[in-house]
Design an enzyme around this catalytic site. Structure first.
Site, PDB file in Angstrom:
ATOM      1  N   GLU A 178       0.834  -1.197   0.000  1.00  0.00           N
ATOM      2  CA  GLU A 178       0.000   0.000   0.000  1.00  0.00           C
ATOM      3  C   GLU A 178       0.871   1.250   0.000  1.00  0.00           C
ATOM      4  O   GLU A 178       2.059   1.206   0.305  1.00  0.00           O
ATOM      5  CB  GLU A 178      -0.940   0.031   1.201  1.00  0.00           C
ATOM      6  N   GLU A 321       4.601  -0.323   1.844  1.00  0.00           N
ATOM      7  CA  GLU A 321       4.718  -0.611   0.414  1.00  0.00           C
ATOM      8  C   GLU A 321       4.581  -2.094   0.083  1.00  0.00           C
ATOM      9  O   GLU A 321       4.518  -2.473  -1.069  1.00  0.00           O
ATOM     10  CB  GLU A 321       6.053  -0.111  -0.175  1.00  0.00           C
TER      11      GLU A 321
END
Length: 357
Positions: A178, A321
């Protein structure tokens, strides 16, 4: 119940249990390999779990990716972050050009990065970017709901569809990633409600907040919960009131993995907040997920315990991430190499199964 929510409920009903026969055969295979019983510990457990997920003891992990959902959060207006909202768009486009931490790690691990714009505050573009922009960021949760219930359902359904698409493209292992400035605030809000824990216990410094910033963050979450009154017995209510579009998309990935027989690797606390939400929507789906690592964020261990997951790595990571999940890819490859390549057992039972191709 609106049309999208009804569709979501129907898709969740299609989720079936993992294959216990494949699990039993995988365990027998490990036990027949010339090594002390269960001496590879969680590595063995992960491969056994994947056998049940893929519904075959012939485990295949040869095409892997991290799906990175990108979205902005209106709560940044409350000074809960160190970085400005514009960073979300910049990093989203850097995913496309391969210039982020998870991109470098994915290259080393032989995996692909699949960036998704599900709610970035401005239009973004780049190679390989998948776009399902539900809104240009969410609303400020200290003022009211982050999004509508329909938008939350839309995001979940898209995440489920993405898993189906990735399966059709040949991917057999998906990590959750994300990017969204402010999403440690929304994830802490979700977990505080779903786990009935004090906000201060579930909230960390995110990307390096000062002590004063941490106080503002805790206060903002407490205000959001007080104003929105999310129902802990209704995961969709919690998600749409105090969550984020990136988290909602990841909820769909977790549910989609269960529906499509694809193992999903949990990353850090934001990813785990999505997993916790997905588990509330469909408890049996949790058998399709593997915990990569325990986040350095305060809620990291708490939520993994609630998910009944044991992490393979303890590295004090909190980058996001999908980096922690991708870090587990080589470990899973190594485990599967031992499991698949050792030839000291009978292949009779294995021959009744085919790999998921």
């Amino acid at each position: 119940m609106d049309e999208l929510e009804q569709e979501l409920a129907e898709k969740i009903k299609e989720i079936k249990p993992v294959d216990q026969k494949a699990i039993e055969i995988a365990k027998k295979r490990w036990d027949s390999i010339a090594h002390p019983l269960h001496s590879l510990g969680l590595l063995e457990d992960a491969i056994v779990a994947i056998a049940g997920i893929q519904k075959t003891p012939q485990v295949v992990l040869n095409k892997k990716c991290v799906a990175a959902f990108c979205a902005d959060n209106g709560v940044v207006a409350q000074g809960v972050t160190q970085s400005g909202q514009e960073v979300t768009a910049i990093v989203t486009e850097n995913f496309c050009s391969g210039q982020t931490s998870v991109c470098a790690m994915a290259r080393a691990a032989g995996a692909d990065v699949i960036p998704v714009d599900i709610g970035v505050a401005r239009d973004v573009s780049g190679k390989g970017l998948r776009i399902h922009k539900i809104a240009y960021g969410t609303q400020d949760i200290t003022k009211g709901p982050a999004m509508t219930r329909e938008q939350a359902a839309d995001a979940i359904l898209y995440g489920m569809q993405l898993v189906k698409d990735l399966k059709e493209e040949g991917y057999r292992l998906i990590a959750t990633g994300e990017m969204g400035i402010g999403n440690t605030t929304t994830s802490s809000a979700i977990l505080s409600v779903l786990l009935d824990r004090p906000v201060v216990e579930m909230t960390g410094r995110g990307a390096g907040l000062s002590s004063e910033g941490l106080k503002r963050k805790v206060s903002a979450i407490e205000t959001a919960i007080q104003i929105n009154q999310p129902d802990p017995q209704d995961a969709l209510d919690v998600l749409h009131k105090v969550g984020g579009l990136d988290i909602a998309g990841l909820v769909g990935v977790f549910l989609g993995g269960a529906r499509e027989n694809i193992p999903i690797v949990i990353d850090g606390v934001i990813s785990a907040a999505a997993a916790m939400t997905a588990k509330k929507l469909c408890p049996s789906a949790a058998d399709y997920w593997i915990a990569a690592h325990v986040s350095k964020e305060p809620a990291g261990k708490i939520v993994l315990d609630a998910l009944e997951k044991r992490p393979m790595l303890t590295c004090d990571m909190c980058l996001g991430e999908g980096t922690g999940a991708v870090a587990a890819f080589p470990i899973l490859d190594i485990a599967n190499a031992v499991y698949s390549e050792m030839s000291t057992f009978s292949d009779i039972e294995m021959e009744a199964y085919q790999p998921l191709v």
